[in-house]
Design a protein around this motif. Structure first.
Motif, PDB file in Angstrom:
ATOM      1  N   LEU A 210       0.812  -1.218   0.000  1.00 27.66           N
ATOM      2  CA  LEU A 210       0.000   0.000   0.000  1.00 27.66           C
ATOM      3  C   LEU A 210       0.844   1.265   0.000  1.00 27.66           C
ATOM      4  CD1 LEU A 210      -3.013  -0.671   2.338  1.00 27.66           C
ATOM      5  CD2 LEU A 210      -2.944  -0.549  -0.145  1.00 27.66           C
ATOM      6  N   GLY A 240       4.263  -5.069   8.890  1.00 25.56           N
ATOM      7  CA  GLY A 240       3.054  -5.648   9.474  1.00 25.56           C
ATOM      8  C   GLY A 240       2.175  -6.322   8.439  1.00 25.56           C
ATOM      9  N   PRO A 242       1.850  -9.992   7.006  1.00 26.16           N
ATOM     10  CA  PRO A 242       2.405 -11.303   7.345  1.00 26.16           C
ATOM     11  C   PRO A 242       3.193 -11.978   6.211  1.00 26.16           C
ATOM     12  CG  PRO A 242       0.171 -11.127   8.167  1.00 26.16           C
ATOM     13  CD  PRO A 242       0.436  -9.880   7.386  1.00 26.16           C
ATOM     14  N   ASP A 269       0.947 -14.823  12.984  1.00 28.80           N
ATOM     15  CA  ASP A 269       0.378 -14.863  11.640  1.00 28.80           C
ATOM     16  C   ASP A 269       1.421 -14.956  10.534  1.00 28.80           C
ATOM     17  OD1 ASP A 269      -2.426 -14.625  12.258  1.00 28.80           O
ATOM     18  OD2 ASP A 269      -1.873 -12.657  13.056  1.00 28.80           O
ATOM     19  N   TYR A 329      -4.324  -1.338  29.448  1.00 25.96           N
ATOM     20  CA  TYR A 329      -4.192  -2.768  29.159  1.00 25.96           C
ATOM     21  C   TYR A 329      -2.717  -3.147  29.089  1.00 25.96           C
ATOM     22  CZ  TYR A 329      -9.057  -2.088  27.922  1.00 25.96           C
ATOM     23  OH  TYR A 329     -10.380  -1.757  27.973  1.00 25.96           O
ATOM     24  N   ARG A 363      -4.407  11.499  19.085  1.00 25.00           N
ATOM     25  CA  ARG A 363      -4.612  12.846  18.538  1.00 25.00           C
ATOM     26  C   ARG A 363      -4.179  13.927  19.531  1.00 25.00           C
ATOM     27  NH1 ARG A 363     -11.003  12.766  18.080  1.00 25.00           N
ATOM     28  NH2 ARG A 363     -10.445  11.132  16.631  1.00 25.00           N
ATOM     29  N   TRP A 366      -0.561  14.913  18.568  1.00 27.91           N
ATOM     30  CA  TRP A 366      -0.158  15.596  17.332  1.00 27.91           C
ATOM     31  C   TRP A 366      -1.074  16.715  16.880  1.00 27.91           C
ATOM     32  CZ3 TRP A 366      -3.989  15.365  13.746  1.00 27.91           C
ATOM     33  CH2 TRP A 366      -4.858  14.261  13.786  1.00 27.91           C
TER      34      TRP A 366
ATOM     35  N   PRO B 338     -14.585  -5.531  29.655  1.00 30.12           N
ATOM     36  CA  PRO B 338     -14.200  -6.007  28.324  1.00 30.12           C
ATOM     37  C   PRO B 338     -13.638  -4.894  27.452  1.00 30.12           C
ATOM     38  CG  PRO B 338     -16.591  -5.954  28.565  1.00 30.12           C
ATOM     39  CD  PRO B 338     -16.022  -5.615  29.900  1.00 30.12           C
ATOM     40  N   VAL B 339     -12.702  -5.287  26.609  1.00 31.17           N
ATOM     41  CA  VAL B 339     -12.059  -4.340  25.714  1.00 31.17           C
ATOM     42  C   VAL B 339     -12.943  -4.066  24.512  1.00 31.17           C
ATOM     43  CG1 VAL B 339      -9.804  -3.852  24.709  1.00 31.17           C
ATOM     44  CG2 VAL B 339     -10.082  -5.800  26.227  1.00 31.17           C
ATOM     45  N   PHE B 363     -13.207  -2.560  19.041  1.00 32.35           N
ATOM     46  CA  PHE B 363     -12.285  -2.222  20.139  1.00 32.35           C
ATOM     47  C   PHE B 363     -12.876  -0.991  20.840  1.00 32.35           C
ATOM     48  CE2 PHE B 363      -7.916  -0.302  21.278  1.00 32.35           C
ATOM     49  CZ  PHE B 363      -7.914  -0.939  22.508  1.00 32.35           C
ATOM     50  N   LEU B 365     -11.937   1.431  22.618  1.00 30.78           N
ATOM     51  CA  LEU B 365     -11.344   2.760  22.501  1.00 30.78           C
ATOM     52  C   LEU B 365     -11.522   3.333  21.113  1.00 30.78           C
ATOM     53  CD1 LEU B 365      -8.427   1.501  24.507  1.00 30.78           C
ATOM     54  CD2 LEU B 365      -9.648   3.568  25.140  1.00 30.78           C
ATOM     55  N   LEU B 389      -9.960  -5.735  18.759  1.00 30.86           N
ATOM     56  CA  LEU B 389      -8.695  -5.133  18.314  1.00 30.86           C
ATOM     57  C   LEU B 389      -8.971  -3.852  17.528  1.00 30.86           C
ATOM     58  CD1 LEU B 389      -6.611  -8.189  17.067  1.00 30.86           C
ATOM     59  CD2 LEU B 389      -6.430  -6.993  19.238  1.00 30.86           C
ATOM     60  N   SER B 393      -4.037  -3.354  14.328  1.00 27.32           N
ATOM     61  CA  SER B 393      -3.685  -4.704  14.763  1.00 27.32           C
ATOM     62  C   SER B 393      -4.687  -5.731  14.259  1.00 27.32           C
ATOM     63  CB  SER B 393      -3.533  -4.794  16.283  1.00 27.32           C
ATOM     64  OG  SER B 393      -3.922  -3.633  16.922  1.00 27.32           O
ATOM     65  N   ALA B 396      -3.488  -6.681  10.844  1.00 22.03           N
ATOM     66  CA  ALA B 396      -2.273  -7.486  10.973  1.00 22.03           C
ATOM     67  C   ALA B 396      -2.615  -8.877  11.492  1.00 22.03           C
ATOM     68  CB  ALA B 396      -1.282  -6.803  11.913  1.00 22.03           C
ATOM     69  N   GLY B 397      -3.564  -8.952  12.408  1.00 20.10           N
ATOM     70  CA  GLY B 397      -3.903 -10.224  13.028  1.00 20.10           C
ATOM     71  C   GLY B 397      -5.014 -10.965  12.300  1.00 20.10           C
ATOM     72  N   ARG B 398      -5.399 -10.503  11.107  1.00 21.22           N
ATOM     73  CA  ARG B 398      -6.437 -11.175  10.325  1.00 21.22           C
ATOM     74  C   ARG B 398      -7.791 -11.223  11.030  1.00 21.22           C
ATOM     75  NH1 ARG B 398      -3.615 -10.533   6.552  1.00 21.22           N
ATOM     76  NH2 ARG B 398      -2.707 -12.064   5.136  1.00 21.22           N
ATOM     77  N   ALA B 430      -7.243   0.755   4.208  1.00 25.09           N
ATOM     78  CA  ALA B 430      -7.276   1.003   2.764  1.00 25.09           C
ATOM     79  C   ALA B 430      -6.888  -0.236   1.956  1.00 25.09           C
ATOM     80  CB  ALA B 430      -6.349   2.161   2.427  1.00 25.09           C
ATOM     81  N   ARG B 431      -6.030  -1.069   2.541  1.00 25.26           N
ATOM     82  CA  ARG B 431      -5.548  -2.233   1.787  1.00 25.26           C
ATOM     83  C   ARG B 431      -6.673  -3.216   1.459  1.00 25.26           C
ATOM     84  NH1 ARG B 431      -1.070  -4.391   3.747  1.00 25.26           N
ATOM     85  NH2 ARG B 431      -0.630  -2.896   5.392  1.00 25.26           N
ATOM     86  N   ASP B 450      -7.462   9.774  10.604  1.00 27.12           N
ATOM     87  CA  ASP B 450      -7.945   9.848  11.979  1.00 27.12           C
ATOM     88  C   ASP B 450      -9.420  10.234  11.927  1.00 27.12           C
ATOM     89  OD1 ASP B 450      -6.851  10.245  15.000  1.00 27.12           O
ATOM     90  OD2 ASP B 450      -8.503  11.625  14.582  1.00 27.12           O
TER      91      ASP B 450
END
Lengths: 435, 464
Positions: A210, A240, A242, A269, A329, A363, A366, B338-339, B363, B365, B389, B393, B396-398, B430-431, B450
């Motif tokens: 990307l 990142g 895999p 992964d 966490y 945020r 920045w 819980p998250v 997630f 947050l 998540l 992440s 990345a973690g599928r 975007a990917r 953002d």
């Protein structure tokens, strides 16, 4: 320009100025059993208070043995010579008049832990088979973080981030690297020379389909160039993705043979077994990355070790949430991992990595928002607090961006090594200080 | 509270009338929640009203005593509670009673400055994730040493704030002058020391106010003084083992840690709330005030993490307080919470058939941040189950895949709610664009990096 814009401009100008000054100034100033049981008044009066004749410099005491077999010793040195009889009139008997401080002892609550955290060497000098000017060590804790009455805190390793292509960086960070953003080699040199970075962490983000989708073989060349350009140890980071991550790390391992690079990172992964084997073959360190999951971290660590990765070559990264975005966490995971390791869980008794620069994703760090104060101060403080939080939970390896945040973290760790006792008189009259 | 105490131990000492005044329908339910720290004994009024329970109450007090006692500063209706900790490590349960932040007002300022400062501290407010972050206390400091001036200033501060007070002086006369004016406010007296302890402890008894104990860097002496105060019948104390600058900060961190760990091991003399004083940064100011503030800010954060139940500070610039208040908000959440939030379609405002559709992860947050950015808009927000998540992440973690997005679009029923077929995706996702388009038949628009950019982005780019 409207009045509001004028104010914004002023605040930002101020912020830029302070941002610069902050750094200059930071640089200038030093490169930047006696538990559980209360003594009852009656006991003191009736039985235990020594008479005037026995009062003297000699400590007087008594002991209590509980049903659990624990014995507690009480010292009564300096107890008053004469005690008035205890009045007994109900409902609330007035306490005896006390003329002197009733002294008791204090014993530091020291725990002995069953296991030491692994010591992981990073970088290799000529004598060790590499070309680095020094070897760094991370880990080796014998107690929870900053339980300084139990053990000394080993110094941290702080790597500074470099990216292999221009990426969007927060303004307060960019400010310091604006002339080198398109040249990772110069970028690394600036960090090693001007900012005295312990080590460099190069992130090969250009390999992401990307972004540029740069071929792995080509991208990894920069690792070779960095090994030439700077003499500090080097960590190699992945985008990142895999399918690409493991290719990069295997290739980098080969290129950096003997240098004890930090391969950042293996996760469940990607081909983590292949990464562990390459690290073992060429003598590198692997960061094992999981997303805030105790069992997954244990599993990944176990499998990396089973694949032959030596115990002194593993650092864990349970994910760093930024201040305001999940840091609680991270704090609790890191604290749990460290305690479990010290208590004897050998699968997690490893140094812990903190991707501190994640703080810049917040945020609050920045964003240009004059009502929140100048971001030139707000931003690096955000990174500083993120680092301190994870450090106080037990992290030992930090990847950071802003020079002022790095300096403050260094200062904090160096203060914690002090061998001089704090002098009470320094703060004895703080209440009346004129500010 | 001892680990051996179970709900039945508590229940047997309660009135067992199921009167319901605590808000629970049974005394057993109250007992269970008392152990979890949801309630305090005070929440059961009959225990305190009916003398026949007095003996049981005394036993209950001993049984439920937290490892760190609590003290209330201020009048009952707006008291700030500090301490009351039940665990050493946050992951064991939850930290109770967030660290209270006191800002100083000194009596050498002019009346106008004092009134202005008190008002500003009183009104200070930041909003984060739907929660108001505020300062808690005002610490009035005697700099002049003049009792008359101190009482004037305490009065002036009280006229300008509702915040409970801390009265700071080591001179009993000055403290008494302040207490005479503020006695109904139940301020915290700061502080009793080895030198003034006889007079100041008398004041604490006379005015029935909580008392801070200040013994810098000597835990044996600190314990001894607390022991003496307990003997005198003073129960409500907080401990200040001294906040030192520079290398001295090592002893501060070490003392805070030893005190709290000793409390965990059952030391009642040290099992009291802890006070940190980042204001100490101002006793040796740096070359520019911003650096002094910088140091005050990070020291405050370190102390908050290292068990401080209350902090006395000087700076309340937003950039200083924002990280500290955010850290407090973070650290004082329940670690068992819980998250993740419930996945599914959220209807925001009053969207019509042309309203934008976007997605985020579940997630907590990420979700709350996005929600706070879009809450004033009219749109549909699809919350994808990423097992808690964030976007980055999860990809990345599928846990966030085009399959999942396509399925969520279909299952949410959003296709019946809008006529268009366009979905805005986070830039970090975007990917997935091409694959989502292939699988769902929807057009993918890559949104801002953002979520704060969403309102502007929609204004510029959204055409159904």
């Amino acid at each position: 320009m409207s009045r509001k814009e004028e104010i914004e401009e002023e605040v930002n100008e101020l912020g830029r100025e302070w941002g610069k000054k902050l750094l200059e100034l930071l640089e200038k100033y030093g490169a930047f059993e006696l538990e559980g049981v209360e003594i009852e008044a009656e006991e003191l009066n009736l039985d235990l208070r020594p008479s005037a004749a026995t009062m003297a410099p000699i400590p007087v005491g008594f002991s209590i043995t509980l049903s659990t077999g624990q014995t507690f010793y009480y010292s009564l040195a300096g107890a008053p010579a004469a005690a008035p009889p205890a009045p007994t009139a109900p409902p609330a008997p007035p306490k005896p008049k006390i003329e002197k401080i009733i002294e008791v002892e204090f014993t530091p609550p020291v725990t002995t832990y069953s296991r030491q955290i692994e010591v992981v060497p990073i970088g290799a000098t000529k004598a060790e088979g590499g070309t680095r000017s020094k070897r760094l060590y991370v880990g080796g804790e014998k107690a929870p973080a900053f339980y300084l009455f139990e053990a000394e805190q080993p110094p941290p390793v702080i790597a500074m981030d470099v990216f292999d292509m221009p990426i969007p960086l927060a303004k307060p960070v960019k400010e310091h690297f604006k002339d080198v953003l398109d040249n990772p080699v110069e970028w690394a040199r600036l960090e090693a020379e001007k900012f005295k970075a312990d080590m460099i962490s190069i992130h090969l983000v250009s390999t992401d389909p990307l972004t540029e989708g740069r071929p792995v073989d080509k991208a990894v060349k920069v690792v070779e160039e960095l090994l030439q350009a700077v003499d500090v140890p080097i960590a190699v980071g992945v985008p990142g993705v895999p399918e690409i991550d493991h290719q990069i790390l295997k290739k980098a391992a080969e290129i950096g043979e003997g240098e004890r690079l930090v391969l950042n990172s293996a996760n469940l992964d990607t081909d983590y077994i292949g990464i562990a084997e390459a690290a073992k073959k060429y003598g590198h360190v692997v960061i094992a990355f999981t997303a805030m999951d105790f069992n997954n971290q244990k599993r990944l660590n176990r499998e990396l070790l089973n694949a032959g990765l030596p115990r002194d070559s593993l650092i864990m990264d349970p994910t760093t949430g930024a201040l305001g975005y999940g840091i609680e966490y991270t704090f609790s995971y890191v604290e749990r991992f460290r305690l479990a390791g010290l208590m004897g869980d050998e699968e997690v008794a490893f140094p812990i990595s903190c991707a501190t620069a994640n703080a810049w994703g917040a945020r609050e760090a920045w964003m240009k928002a004059p009502e929140l104060g100048p971001r030139e101060l707000r931003g690096p403080l955000w990174e500083t607090v993120t680092a301190l939080t994870v450090a106080l939970a037990g992290a030992d390896f930090f990847m950071m961006d802003h020079p002022a945040a790095i300096q403050t973290l260094r200062d904090f760790f160096s203060y914690m090594k002090s061998s001089v006792a704090a002098k009470a008189e320094e703060i004895a009259e703080w209440v009346s200080v004129k500010i | 509270m001892s680990k051996k105490v179970g709900p039945l131990d508590i229940y047997n000492l309660l009135p067992r009338t199921n009167c319901g005044r605590c808000g629970e329908s049974t005394c057993m339910a109250f007992a269970t929640k008392l152990i979890d720290g949801v309630y305090e004994l005070e929440d059961c009024p009959p225990l305190f009203e009916d003398p026949k329970y007095a003996e049981n109450l005394a036993k209950l007090k001993e049984l439920t005593r937290p490892m760190v006692t609590y003290i209330d500063i201020g009048p009952k209706e707006r008291a700030v509670r500090i301490g009351g900790k039940r665990v050493l490590y946050r992951h064991e349960l939850t930290y109770h009673n967030p660290t209270a932040i006191a800002i100083d007002v000194s009596d050498d300022l002019s009346d106008d400055e004092i009134a202005k400062r008190a008002k500003e501290i009183d009104e200070f407010k930041l909003v984060r994730i739907g929660e108001e972050l505020k300062l808690d206390l005002i610490a009035v400091r005697s700099v002049t040493g003049d009792p008359k001036r101190f009482s004037e200033v305490v009065k002036l501060v009280m006229e300008n704030t509702q915040k409970p007070l801390v009265l700071c002086s080591f001179d009993p006369e000055v403290l008494e002058a302040g207490l005479a004016v503020a006695k109904d406010q139940k301020p915290l007296i700061y502080a009793v020391t080895e030198k003034n302890w006889k007079d100041v402890s008398d004041l604490a008894l006379m005015y029935d106010c909580p008392l801070a104990v200040f013994v810098p860097n000597d835990l044996k002496k600190l314990r001894s003084l607390v022991n003496t105060l307990f003997e005198k019948g003073i129960e409500k104390v907080a401990l200040d083992p001294g906040t030192f600058l520079g290398e001295g900060f090592k002893d501060t961190i070490n003392n805070f840690t030893m005190i709290r760990k000793a409390a965990r091991d059952g030391d009642k003399l040290l099992g009291n709330p802890l006070i940190g004083v980042p204001l100490i940064s101002w006793t040796k100011p740096e070359a520019v005030p911003e650096l002094t503030k910088w140091r005050e800010a990070w020291m405050a954060c370190a102390l908050l993490l290292r068990f401080a139940d209350m902090l006395i500070m000087h700076s309340y610039d937003v950039w200083v307080q924002l990280p500290l208040l955010t850290l407090r908000q973070n650290i004082y959440t329940d670690p068992r919470k819980p998250v993740a939030v419930e996945p599914g379609l959220r209807v925001v405002g009053n969207p019509d058939e042309n309203a934008p559709v976007m997605f985020t992860t579940n997630f907590a947050l990420t979700y709350f941040t996005v929600m706070s950015d879009v809450e004033k808009l009219d749109c549909y927000l699809l919350v994808i189950d990423t097992e808690g998540l964030g976007v980055d992440s999860a990809i990345a973690g599928r846990k966030l895949t085009a399959d999942k997005v396509a399925e969520a679009i279909k299952e949410s029923g959003v296709e019946q709610k809008v006529k268009h077929r366009k979905i805005i995706v986070p830039q970090l996702a975007a990917r997935l664009k091409g694959e989502i388009e292939d699988l769902s038949g929807w057009e993918v628009i890559v949104g801002p990096r953002d979520s704060s950019g969403i309102p502007g982005f929609l204004q510029e780019r959204w055409k159904p």
